[in-house]
Write a protein that holds these residues in place. Sequence first.
Motif, short mmCIF file in Angstrom:
data_model
loop_
_atom_site.label_atom_id
_atom_site.label_comp_id
_atom_site.label_asym_id
_atom_site.label_seq_id
_atom_site.Cartn_x
_atom_site.Cartn_y
_atom_site.Cartn_z
N MET A 148 1.08 -1.16 0.08
CA MET A 148 -0.14 0.15 -0.04
C MET A 148 0.81 1.30 -0.09
O MET A 148 0.63 2.33 -0.77
N ARG A 149 1.98 1.36 0.65
CA ARG A 149 2.77 2.44 0.88
C ARG A 149 3.55 2.72 -0.41
O ARG A 149 3.53 3.73 -1.08
N ALA A 150 3.71 1.54 -1.22
CA ALA A 150 4.40 1.82 -2.36
C ALA A 150 3.45 2.35 -3.50
O ALA A 150 4.08 3.27 -4.26
N LEU A 151 2.29 1.79 -3.65
CA LEU A 151 1.11 2.33 -4.27
C LEU A 151 1.03 3.59 -4.18
O LEU A 151 0.88 4.61 -5.17
N MET A 152 0.88 4.07 -2.84
CA MET A 152 0.48 5.53 -2.55
C MET A 152 1.64 6.47 -3.08
O MET A 152 1.31 7.45 -3.70
N LEU A 153 2.83 6.18 -2.76
CA LEU A 153 3.95 6.80 -3.26
C LEU A 153 4.05 6.90 -4.68
O LEU A 153 4.45 8.25 -5.23
N ARG A 154 3.86 6.09 -5.24
CA ARG A 154 3.82 5.97 -6.75
C ARG A 154 3.16 6.92 -7.33
O ARG A 154 3.12 7.56 -8.55
N HIS A 155 1.77 7.26 -6.67
CA HIS A 155 0.72 8.17 -7.30
C HIS A 155 0.97 9.65 -6.57
O HIS A 155 0.06 10.28 -6.71
N GLY A 156 1.90 9.71 -5.88
CA GLY A 156 2.02 11.23 -5.38
C GLY A 156 1.27 11.24 -3.98
O GLY A 156 1.06 12.50 -3.39
N LEU A 157 0.77 10.39 -3.20
CA LEU A 157 0.30 10.45 -1.83
C LEU A 157 1.15 9.97 -0.69
O LEU A 157 2.15 8.93 -1.09
N VAL A 158 1.65 10.77 0.08
CA VAL A 158 2.82 10.31 1.15
C VAL A 158 2.26 9.87 2.34
O VAL A 158 1.75 10.48 3.14
N PRO A 159 2.24 8.53 2.63
CA PRO A 159 1.81 8.07 3.80
C PRO A 159 2.34 8.37 4.99
O PRO A 159 3.77 8.67 5.16
N VAL A 160 1.65 8.78 6.20
CA VAL A 160 2.35 9.19 7.40
C VAL A 160 1.98 8.28 8.45
O VAL A 160 0.83 7.95 8.77
N THR A 161 3.26 7.65 9.07
CA THR A 161 2.90 6.96 10.40
C THR A 161 2.34 7.45 11.75
O THR A 161 2.99 8.61 11.78
N ALA A 162 1.78 7.06 12.35
CA ALA A 162 1.33 7.59 13.65
C ALA A 162 2.54 7.92 14.46
O ALA A 162 3.49 7.17 14.60
N GLY A 163 2.73 8.91 15.35
CA GLY A 163 3.81 9.25 16.12
C GLY A 163 4.00 10.68 16.67
O GLY A 163 3.56 11.38 16.23
#
Length: 141
Positions: free
Chosen positions: A126-141
């Motif tokens: 999911m992270r790789a898919l998001m990054l490939r399309h310009g969405l930058v996932p953010v982990t909680a913390g």
Amino acid sequence: MPTAIRFAGLELRFLQDRHGTNDSLDVFTTTAQPGAGMPIPHYHEGWDETVYGLSGTTTWTVDRRDVDVGVGASIFIPRGVVHGFANRTADAATFLSILTPGVLGPEYFQETADLVNSGHADPGAMRALMLRHGLVPVTAG
């Protein structure tokens, strides 16, 4: 009628997309069933998002603040601002999204649906898919 993209309790229907608007905008509706939402907080580097409530209520977490978007309410999410949403109610909710400029298109959502519906939606994929399309996932913390 626009083709529906369905996954994880969500149904998206694109009304306009980058392909037909010369990359000016993407416009789509999302219907979220109770308990459905975007489980991975993220931000966009290349576009802004405006959300307008059509039915029911979704709760958007924008920059760590919860904002309920019900019928007739709207929220503007500038690029770079971390956000996500969930339907925390007992009823389905529908909202309209407008992305400007239109650089995402339906491809991201179709690939997400393909991944999720195949049962192979591990966090790394999911992270790789998001990054490939310009969405930058953010982990909680």
